[in-house]
Write a protein that holds these residues in place. Sequence first.
Motif, PDB file in Angstrom:
ATOM      1  N   PRO A 317       0.859  -1.186   0.000  1.00  0.00           N
ATOM      2  CA  PRO A 317       0.000   0.000   0.000  1.00  0.00           C
ATOM      3  C   PRO A 317       0.890   1.229   0.000  1.00  0.00           C
ATOM      4  O   PRO A 317       1.932   1.250   0.649  1.00  0.00           O
ATOM      5  CB  PRO A 317      -0.774  -0.135   1.317  1.00  0.00           C
ATOM      6  CG  PRO A 317       0.125  -0.924   2.212  1.00  0.00           C
ATOM      7  CD  PRO A 317       0.939  -1.823   1.314  1.00  0.00           C
ATOM      8  N   CYS A 318       0.529   2.254  -0.744  1.00  0.00           N
ATOM      9  CA  CYS A 318       1.446   3.369  -0.971  1.00  0.00           C
ATOM     10  C   CYS A 318       1.186   4.581  -0.091  1.00  0.00           C
ATOM     11  O   CYS A 318       1.631   5.689  -0.419  1.00  0.00           O
ATOM     12  CB  CYS A 318       1.422   3.764  -2.447  1.00  0.00           C
ATOM     13  SG  CYS A 318       2.175   2.532  -3.522  1.00  0.00           S
ATOM     14  N   GLY A 319       0.503   4.389   1.040  1.00  0.00           N
ATOM     15  CA  GLY A 319       0.308   5.500   1.965  1.00  0.00           C
ATOM     16  C   GLY A 319       1.613   6.074   2.467  1.00  0.00           C
ATOM     17  O   GLY A 319       1.744   7.289   2.641  1.00  0.00           O
ATOM     18  N   SER A 320       2.619   5.220   2.676  1.00  0.00           N
ATOM     19  CA  SER A 320       3.912   5.702   3.171  1.00  0.00           C
ATOM     20  C   SER A 320       4.632   6.555   2.130  1.00  0.00           C
ATOM     21  O   SER A 320       5.557   7.303   2.468  1.00  0.00           O
ATOM     22  CB  SER A 320       4.806   4.522   3.581  1.00  0.00           C
ATOM     23  OG  SER A 320       5.097   3.690   2.468  1.00  0.00           O
ATOM     24  N   PHE A 321       4.214   6.468   0.879  1.00  0.00           N
ATOM     25  CA  PHE A 321       4.761   7.307  -0.187  1.00  0.00           C
ATOM     26  C   PHE A 321       3.936   8.574  -0.396  1.00  0.00           C
ATOM     27  O   PHE A 321       4.215   9.346  -1.311  1.00  0.00           O
ATOM     28  CB  PHE A 321       4.797   6.537  -1.512  1.00  0.00           C
ATOM     29  CG  PHE A 321       5.815   5.436  -1.578  1.00  0.00           C
ATOM     30  CD1 PHE A 321       7.129   5.693  -1.909  1.00  0.00           C
ATOM     31  CD2 PHE A 321       5.452   4.125  -1.314  1.00  0.00           C
ATOM     32  CE1 PHE A 321       8.062   4.682  -1.989  1.00  0.00           C
ATOM     33  CE2 PHE A 321       6.380   3.097  -1.399  1.00  0.00           C
ATOM     34  CZ  PHE A 321       7.691   3.371  -1.730  1.00  0.00           C
ATOM     35  N   GLY A 322       2.887   8.748   0.409  1.00  0.00           N
ATOM     36  CA  GLY A 322       2.010   9.894   0.223  1.00  0.00           C
ATOM     37  C   GLY A 322       0.959   9.670  -0.848  1.00  0.00           C
ATOM     38  O   GLY A 322       0.379  10.629  -1.359  1.00  0.00           O
ATOM     39  N   LEU A 323       0.681   8.410  -1.173  1.00  0.00           N
ATOM     40  CA  LEU A 323      -0.319   8.051  -2.186  1.00  0.00           C
ATOM     41  C   LEU A 323      -1.307   7.061  -1.562  1.00  0.00           C
ATOM     42  O   LEU A 323      -1.277   5.857  -1.847  1.00  0.00           O
ATOM     43  CB  LEU A 323       0.361   7.433  -3.409  1.00  0.00           C
ATOM     44  CG  LEU A 323       1.335   8.334  -4.178  1.00  0.00           C
ATOM     45  CD1 LEU A 323       2.142   7.516  -5.181  1.00  0.00           C
ATOM     46  CD2 LEU A 323       0.587   9.456  -4.876  1.00  0.00           C
ATOM     47  N   PRO A 324      -2.197   7.540  -0.699  1.00  0.00           N
ATOM     48  CA  PRO A 324      -3.038   6.642   0.099  1.00  0.00           C
ATOM     49  C   PRO A 324      -4.030   5.805  -0.692  1.00  0.00           C
ATOM     50  O   PRO A 324      -4.530   4.799  -0.184  1.00  0.00           O
ATOM     51  CB  PRO A 324      -3.771   7.600   1.046  1.00  0.00           C
ATOM     52  CG  PRO A 324      -3.748   8.923   0.358  1.00  0.00           C
ATOM     53  CD  PRO A 324      -2.446   8.959  -0.371  1.00  0.00           C
ATOM     54  N   ASN A 325      -4.339   6.182  -1.937  1.00  0.00           N
ATOM     55  CA  ASN A 325      -5.282   5.420  -2.744  1.00  0.00           C
ATOM     56  C   ASN A 325      -4.602   4.515  -3.772  1.00  0.00           C
ATOM     57  O   ASN A 325      -5.264   3.945  -4.629  1.00  0.00           O
ATOM     58  CB  ASN A 325      -6.248   6.361  -3.471  1.00  0.00           C
ATOM     59  CG  ASN A 325      -7.163   7.094  -2.509  1.00  0.00           C
ATOM     60  OD1 ASN A 325      -7.435   6.622  -1.416  1.00  0.00           O
ATOM     61  ND2 ASN A 325      -7.629   8.258  -2.911  1.00  0.00           N
ATOM     62  N   PHE A 326      -3.282   4.380  -3.673  1.00  0.00           N
ATOM     63  CA  PHE A 326      -2.533   3.582  -4.646  1.00  0.00           C
ATOM     64  C   PHE A 326      -1.923   2.351  -3.987  1.00  0.00           C
ATOM     65  O   PHE A 326      -1.569   2.372  -2.802  1.00  0.00           O
ATOM     66  CB  PHE A 326      -1.401   4.406  -5.263  1.00  0.00           C
ATOM     67  CG  PHE A 326      -1.854   5.407  -6.294  1.00  0.00           C
ATOM     68  CD1 PHE A 326      -1.671   5.153  -7.648  1.00  0.00           C
ATOM     69  CD2 PHE A 326      -2.448   6.598  -5.916  1.00  0.00           C
ATOM     70  CE1 PHE A 326      -2.069   6.072  -8.597  1.00  0.00           C
ATOM     71  CE2 PHE A 326      -2.856   7.529  -6.853  1.00  0.00           C
ATOM     72  CZ  PHE A 326      -2.673   7.264  -8.217  1.00  0.00           C
ATOM     73  N   ILE A 327      -1.801   1.301  -4.780  1.00  0.00           N
ATOM     74  CA  ILE A 327      -1.019   0.127  -4.386  1.00  0.00           C
ATOM     75  C   ILE A 327       0.109  -0.049  -5.397  1.00  0.00           C
ATOM     76  O   ILE A 327       0.025   0.427  -6.532  1.00  0.00           O
ATOM     77  CB  ILE A 327      -1.865  -1.158  -4.328  1.00  0.00           C
ATOM     78  CG1 ILE A 327      -2.512  -1.450  -5.698  1.00  0.00           C
ATOM     79  CG2 ILE A 327      -2.917  -1.075  -3.234  1.00  0.00           C
ATOM     80  CD1 ILE A 327      -3.196  -2.807  -5.783  1.00  0.00           C
ATOM     81  N   ARG A 328       1.182  -0.715  -4.958  1.00  0.00           N
ATOM     82  CA  ARG A 328       2.290  -1.045  -5.854  1.00  0.00           C
ATOM     83  C   ARG A 328       2.482  -2.544  -5.836  1.00  0.00           C
ATOM     84  O   ARG A 328       2.531  -3.158  -4.753  1.00  0.00           O
ATOM     85  CB  ARG A 328       3.570  -0.347  -5.396  1.00  0.00           C
ATOM     86  CG  ARG A 328       4.733  -0.431  -6.383  1.00  0.00           C
ATOM     87  CD  ARG A 328       6.031  -0.023  -5.710  1.00  0.00           C
ATOM     88  NE  ARG A 328       6.429  -0.990  -4.701  1.00  0.00           N
ATOM     89  CZ  ARG A 328       7.348  -0.770  -3.756  1.00  0.00           C
ATOM     90  NH1 ARG A 328       7.963   0.395  -3.676  1.00  0.00           N
ATOM     91  NH2 ARG A 328       7.652  -1.718  -2.873  1.00  0.00           N
ATOM     92  N   ILE A 329       2.593  -3.128  -7.002  1.00  0.00           N
ATOM     93  CA  ILE A 329       2.752  -4.576  -7.115  1.00  0.00           C
ATOM     94  C   ILE A 329       3.988  -4.884  -7.953  1.00  0.00           C
ATOM     95  O   ILE A 329       4.182  -4.304  -9.030  1.00  0.00           O
ATOM     96  CB  ILE A 329       1.488  -5.223  -7.743  1.00  0.00           C
ATOM     97  CG1 ILE A 329       1.698  -6.716  -8.060  1.00  0.00           C
ATOM     98  CG2 ILE A 329       1.065  -4.510  -9.019  1.00  0.00           C
ATOM     99  CD1 ILE A 329       1.543  -7.608  -6.877  1.00  0.00           C
ATOM    100  N   THR A 330       4.839  -5.756  -7.464  1.00  0.00           N
ATOM    101  CA  THR A 330       5.962  -6.236  -8.263  1.00  0.00           C
ATOM    102  C   THR A 330       5.430  -7.042  -9.441  1.00  0.00           C
ATOM    103  O   THR A 330       4.512  -7.852  -9.278  1.00  0.00           O
ATOM    104  CB  THR A 330       6.877  -7.144  -7.418  1.00  0.00           C
ATOM    105  OG1 THR A 330       7.270  -6.451  -6.236  1.00  0.00           O
ATOM    106  CG2 THR A 330       8.107  -7.572  -8.205  1.00  0.00           C
TER     107      THR A 330
END
Length: 349
Positions: A317-330
């Motif tokens: 989950p990308c909240g720690s990147f300042g993108l609370p509505n985004f996910i990152r997947i390898t």
Amino acid sequence: MIIKENIKGIPPYVPGIKIEGKEKLSSNENPLGSSPKAIEAIKKIDSYSIYPDGSSLELRKAIANKHNLTPENIIVGNGSDEILMWPSLCLIKDGDNAVTGLNTFSEYTFSTLVTNGEIRKAPLIDGTFNKYESLKLVDDKTKIVYICNPNNPTGTFLPKDEILDFIHSIPSDKLVIVDEAYGEYGDDSFYSCIPEINNYPNLLILKTFSKIYGLASLRLGYAIGNIELISNLWRTKQPFNVNQAAQVAGLAALSDTEFVERSLKMNQEGKLYLYKELDRLGLDYYKTQANFICINVNRDSKEVYNSILEQGMTIRPCGSFGLPNFIRITIGTKKQMENFIKYLEHGIR
């Protein structure tokens, strides 16, 4: 015992989570594992009783040969994280600052704050480094400008003309660090800034063995710059910072073109599959030049993360990147990507 105030304000790093029995696609690691040549090279080490080569000379020679440089242009670190500390230790004093993007790799912030500098962040444009807003943040107290290219977590990049224009715009007394950890995954439109190091004495390029070569657990990265810049970074490097196994594995991995080609083929196929499926689901995402994809799930990403975790997979989950509505997947194997889409479709219902 009194802890320094600048240390108290540093948030601990949040890594991608690993859970027994769950597929891990949260940390941009290589789903095919490690370079087979690296694994075989490590098996041939018969003793660990002697300190490793503190200069990683043979590895630096091989890296220099790969990039048509000299070993004096190269310095090797215990992962790029360690290397990121050296410029801050060299340059940043109380009251100085560094500039980077708002939604990017957190270690740029860490290396600045731990040396008691101020970190300034420019908002991205469509997930891409904003060179115009970044330039507005640069002043006489700026010592370092960080660019993650391709950017983590969005996978976007600045093309050749834009990144060179930006580097040219930065005064020569300020260091520009271009982090190319994911550069090997870029297509023909991606430009590595390595050929520019002799044109810009204030340019430092970061590379890693963690991604395309699959050596993340060995912690091995390197920096490329002009000889004077690199010679000053040596002053802050710890002795024997890169262990013998990492040096041997890195040297072997550099020649493992078959593994690199397989990794790139799998990544390209997985990327195209995800584009097609995300379009079908009506989800926005950033076109990626890396081995991951950043997806807008239109809700708190932790909800989707928890749903996918329960189904058997860890993502980021990308909240720690300042993108609370985004996910990152390898981007993983075909089976992993099929599982992810199935889990994601269930998680956004």
